[in-house]
Design a protein around this motif. Structure first.
Motif, PDB file in Angstrom:
ATOM      1  N   ASN A 171       8.598  16.112 -11.248  1.00  0.00           N
ATOM      2  CA  ASN A 171       9.576  16.086 -10.160  1.00  0.00           C
ATOM      3  C   ASN A 171       8.960  16.346  -8.795  1.00  0.00           C
ATOM      4  N   PHE A 172       7.921  17.178  -8.729  1.00  0.00           N
ATOM      5  CA  PHE A 172       7.321  17.564  -7.446  1.00  0.00           C
ATOM      6  C   PHE A 172       6.759  16.355  -6.700  1.00  0.00           C
ATOM      7  N   GLY A 192       4.942  13.445   0.114  1.00  0.00           N
ATOM      8  CA  GLY A 192       3.612  12.912  -0.162  1.00  0.00           C
ATOM      9  C   GLY A 192       3.602  11.406  -0.335  1.00  0.00           C
ATOM     10  N   GLN A 193       2.454  10.871  -0.753  1.00  0.00           N
ATOM     11  CA  GLN A 193       2.254   9.434  -0.823  1.00  0.00           C
ATOM     12  C   GLN A 193       3.096   8.757  -1.896  1.00  0.00           C
ATOM     13  N   CYS A 194       3.492   9.473  -2.927  1.00  0.00           N
ATOM     14  CA  CYS A 194       4.227   8.863  -4.033  1.00  0.00           C
ATOM     15  C   CYS A 194       5.719   8.682  -3.749  1.00  0.00           C
ATOM     16  N   LYS A 195       6.260   9.414  -2.785  1.00  0.00           N
ATOM     17  CA  LYS A 195       7.701   9.418  -2.579  1.00  0.00           C
ATOM     18  C   LYS A 195       8.282   8.030  -2.302  1.00  0.00           C
ATOM     19  N   PRO A 196       7.728   7.223  -1.360  1.00  0.00           N
ATOM     20  CA  PRO A 196       8.339   5.905  -1.101  1.00  0.00           C
ATOM     21  C   PRO A 196       8.363   5.014  -2.338  1.00  0.00           C
ATOM     22  N   GLY A 197       7.267   5.004  -3.094  1.00  0.00           N
ATOM     23  CA  GLY A 197       7.210   4.165  -4.283  1.00  0.00           C
ATOM     24  C   GLY A 197       8.175   4.607  -5.361  1.00  0.00           C
ATOM     25  N   ILE A 198       8.370   5.927  -5.501  1.00  0.00           N
ATOM     26  CA  ILE A 198       9.327   6.443  -6.485  1.00  0.00           C
ATOM     27  C   ILE A 198      10.750   6.058  -6.090  1.00  0.00           C
ATOM     28  N   GLU A 199      11.070   6.168  -4.792  1.00  0.00           N
ATOM     29  CA  GLU A 199      12.384   5.756  -4.316  1.00  0.00           C
ATOM     30  C   GLU A 199      12.615   4.277  -4.583  1.00  0.00           C
ATOM     31  N   PHE A 200      11.616   3.445  -4.277  1.00  0.00           N
ATOM     32  CA  PHE A 200      11.709   2.007  -4.498  1.00  0.00           C
ATOM     33  C   PHE A 200      11.898   1.696  -5.983  1.00  0.00           C
ATOM     34  N   THR A 201      11.151   2.367  -6.833  1.00  0.00           N
ATOM     35  CA  THR A 201      11.216   2.108  -8.265  1.00  0.00           C
ATOM     36  C   THR A 201      12.565   2.510  -8.834  1.00  0.00           C
ATOM     37  N   ALA A 202      13.067   3.676  -8.426  1.00  0.00           N
ATOM     38  CA  ALA A 202      14.338   4.166  -8.948  1.00  0.00           C
ATOM     39  C   ALA A 202      15.513   3.319  -8.491  1.00  0.00           C
ATOM     40  N   ARG A 203      15.341   2.578  -7.408  1.00  0.00           N
ATOM     41  CA  ARG A 203      16.447   1.774  -6.873  1.00  0.00           C
ATOM     42  C   ARG A 203      16.263   0.282  -7.162  1.00  0.00           C
ATOM     43  N   THR A 204      15.212  -0.306  -6.614  1.00  0.00           N
ATOM     44  CA  THR A 204      15.044  -1.757  -6.676  1.00  0.00           C
ATOM     45  C   THR A 204      14.588  -2.230  -8.049  1.00  0.00           C
ATOM     46  N   VAL A 205      13.608  -1.543  -8.642  1.00  0.00           N
ATOM     47  CA  VAL A 205      13.139  -1.936  -9.971  1.00  0.00           C
ATOM     48  C   VAL A 205      14.254  -1.752 -10.997  1.00  0.00           C
ATOM     49  N   LEU A 206      15.028  -0.676 -10.847  1.00  0.00           N
ATOM     50  CA  LEU A 206      16.173  -0.462 -11.725  1.00  0.00           C
ATOM     51  C   LEU A 206      17.140  -1.633 -11.659  1.00  0.00           C
ATOM     52  N   ARG A 207      17.495  -2.039 -10.456  1.00  0.00           N
ATOM     53  CA  ARG A 207      18.477  -3.108 -10.295  1.00  0.00           C
ATOM     54  C   ARG A 207      17.952  -4.432 -10.836  1.00  0.00           C
ATOM     55  N   ALA A 208      16.657  -4.669 -10.649  1.00  0.00           N
ATOM     56  CA  ALA A 208      16.062  -5.880 -11.217  1.00  0.00           C
ATOM     57  C   ALA A 208      16.148  -5.855 -12.739  1.00  0.00           C
ATOM     58  N   GLY A 209      15.871  -4.692 -13.343  1.00  0.00           N
ATOM     59  CA  GLY A 209      15.941  -4.573 -14.792  1.00  0.00           C
ATOM     60  C   GLY A 209      17.339  -4.785 -15.319  1.00  0.00           C
ATOM     61  N   ARG A 245       0.829  -1.196   0.000  1.00  0.00           N
ATOM     62  CA  ARG A 245       0.000   0.000   0.000  1.00  0.00           C
ATOM     63  C   ARG A 245       0.875   1.263   0.000  1.00  0.00           C
ATOM     64  N   THR A 246       2.024   1.185   0.658  1.00  0.00           N
ATOM     65  CA  THR A 246       2.931   2.336   0.716  1.00  0.00           C
ATOM     66  C   THR A 246       3.635   2.586  -0.617  1.00  0.00           C
ATOM     67  N   LEU A 247       4.043   1.498  -1.283  1.00  0.00           N
ATOM     68  CA  LEU A 247       4.841   1.635  -2.501  1.00  0.00           C
ATOM     69  C   LEU A 247       4.008   1.806  -3.766  1.00  0.00           C
ATOM     70  N   ALA A 248       2.752   1.356  -3.732  1.00  0.00           N
ATOM     71  CA  ALA A 248       1.935   1.315  -4.950  1.00  0.00           C
ATOM     72  C   ALA A 248       1.756   2.675  -5.625  1.00  0.00           C
ATOM     73  N   PRO A 249       1.440   3.775  -4.905  1.00  0.00           N
ATOM     74  CA  PRO A 249       1.202   5.051  -5.609  1.00  0.00           C
ATOM     75  C   PRO A 249       2.392   5.505  -6.453  1.00  0.00           C
ATOM     76  N   GLY A 250       3.593   5.499  -5.879  1.00  0.00           N
ATOM     77  CA  GLY A 250       4.768   5.943  -6.621  1.00  0.00           C
ATOM     78  C   GLY A 250       5.102   5.034  -7.784  1.00  0.00           C
ATOM     79  N   PHE A 251       4.996   3.719  -7.559  1.00  0.00           N
ATOM     80  CA  PHE A 251       5.284   2.777  -8.642  1.00  0.00           C
ATOM     81  C   PHE A 251       4.297   2.940  -9.792  1.00  0.00           C
ATOM     82  N   LEU A 252       3.009   3.091  -9.470  1.00  0.00           N
ATOM     83  CA  LEU A 252       1.996   3.216 -10.507  1.00  0.00           C
ATOM     84  C   LEU A 252       2.174   4.504 -11.315  1.00  0.00           C
ATOM     85  N   ILE A 253       2.565   5.599 -10.636  1.00  0.00           N
ATOM     86  CA  ILE A 253       2.833   6.849 -11.359  1.00  0.00           C
ATOM     87  C   ILE A 253       3.991   6.653 -12.330  1.00  0.00           C
ATOM     88  N   ALA A 254       5.072   6.005 -11.860  1.00  0.00           N
ATOM     89  CA  ALA A 254       6.222   5.763 -12.735  1.00  0.00           C
ATOM     90  C   ALA A 254       5.835   4.857 -13.904  1.00  0.00           C
TER      91      ALA A 254
END
Length: 341
Positions: A56-57, A62-79, A17-26
């Protein structure tokens, strides 16, 4: 066992629930970038980056920040790890010994010059080691790993933050400009891959720049870049020896990052397995598709995290140091390419 699973389920749901908003935006930005790329013929990575910067904002708070951090780090490394399904040991061997020698030379020379330049500008030599290591090896990951190995200092956290921001911003700029330089100098796909992999700081931007030119260039750039990542091990060992020589600890918390990033290990393992021919073509294709989407989504998140305006608050001399290191690295690799490849 059932009790542990039952207890862990709410934690996973809360994490999702915490990561979904940022990941979905990305992911939405990545889908829009793919649509624009298909209709206008420009690189999808570039569209993803620019659209991400426009949002960038969302990464600030806000709610998107944790998911964006996760996506930029963990999803990147998986890719990046899944890119191993596109690489074989035969391709690595085909590059020959020259790219290996080139990587060792540029990393050592760039770091030594950075330490000297830092002293001439009035900084601690360890600041030069930090910025030079980040520039020469693998960007923000190298900066954080080196910072954990360096002695404690009142300005250490600020220096680390500046290095991470600076190297990320310069790497983003290089992702856009360096393919143009490759075309200007009429480099072959292999030469372009070696140049991009040997000069751009962060893995994501290397991948974005390389595959925006061609698959051959992207494959070569990824392999060369991961050679640079492997140089993190001896450089960190040297940094640890410096810390010991100065009689200082290795940083707060006592927890060090791994010497070799897990995604690099996974990349090489998958490349080795892929070289055996045991992986069915359908699985390879699935891995390639997952890798592509993971990287486009991660590039979108990295664009959202780009904070160029923060560089203005640190003064001119540190910026000149990092820009000079970046320009020197690019010039050195280009000269070595012209002479040796």
């Amino acid at each position: 066992m059932n009790t542990l699973i039952t207890a862990a389920a709410p934690l996973w749901r809360e994490r999702l629930r915490t990561l979904a908003p940022g990941f979905l935006i990305a992911a939405m930005v990545a889908a829009a970038a793919s649509f624009l790329s298909e209709h206008y013929g420009a690189p999808v990575m570039l569209f993803a980056l620019l659209l991400g910067i426009a949002l960038n904002f969302l990464a600030a708070e806000g709610q998107c920040k944790p998911g964006i951090e996760f996506t930029a780090r963990t999803v990147l490394r998986a890719g990046v790890a899944l890119l191993g399904l596109r690489i074989t040991l035969a391709q690595i061997a085909a590059l020959g010994w020259k790219p290996v020698a080139l990587v060792v030379v540029v990393v050592c020379v760039t770091i030594l010059l950075s330490v000297l330049a830092a002293r001439l500008l009035g900084f601690n030599k360890l600041f030069g080691l930090l910025t030079g290591g980040a520039t020469a090896i693998c960007g923000a990951s190298a900066a954080l790993a080196l910072a954990a190995s360096l002695p404690a200092h009142p300005q250490k956290e600020k220096a680390t933050l500046f290095t991470v921001i600076g190297v990320s911003a310069l790497s983003t700029l290089a992702m856009i400009l360096y393919p143009m330089i490759c075309r200007l100098f009429e480099l072959t796909p292999l030469q372009a891959g070696v140049f991009l992999g040997g000069t751009i700081h962060d893995v994501a931007q290397v991948v974005g720049a390389g595959y925006s030119m061609s698959r051959e260039t992207g494959d070569a750039a990824t392999v060369v870049k991961l050679m640079r990542v492997a140089m993190l091990v001896p450089v960190i060992l040297c940094a640890a020896l410096v810390a010991r020589a100065q009689g200082a600890g290795a940083g707060a918390g006592g927890v060090r990052p791994p010497l070799l990033p897990g995604f690099a290990v996974a990349f090489f393992v998958l490349a080795c397995v892929n070289s055996t021919g045991w992986i069915p073509p359908a699985v390879q294709q699935l891995g390639n598709d997952l890798s592509r989407w993971s990287l486009v989504i991660a590039i979108s998140a990295l664009g959202m995290k780009t904070q160029l305006k923060e560089l203005a608050s640190v003064g001119l001399k540190p910026v000149l140091l990092m820009v000079g290191e970046t320009a020197f690295l690019a010039a050195l690799v280009m000269v070595l390419l012209r002479w040796g490849m």
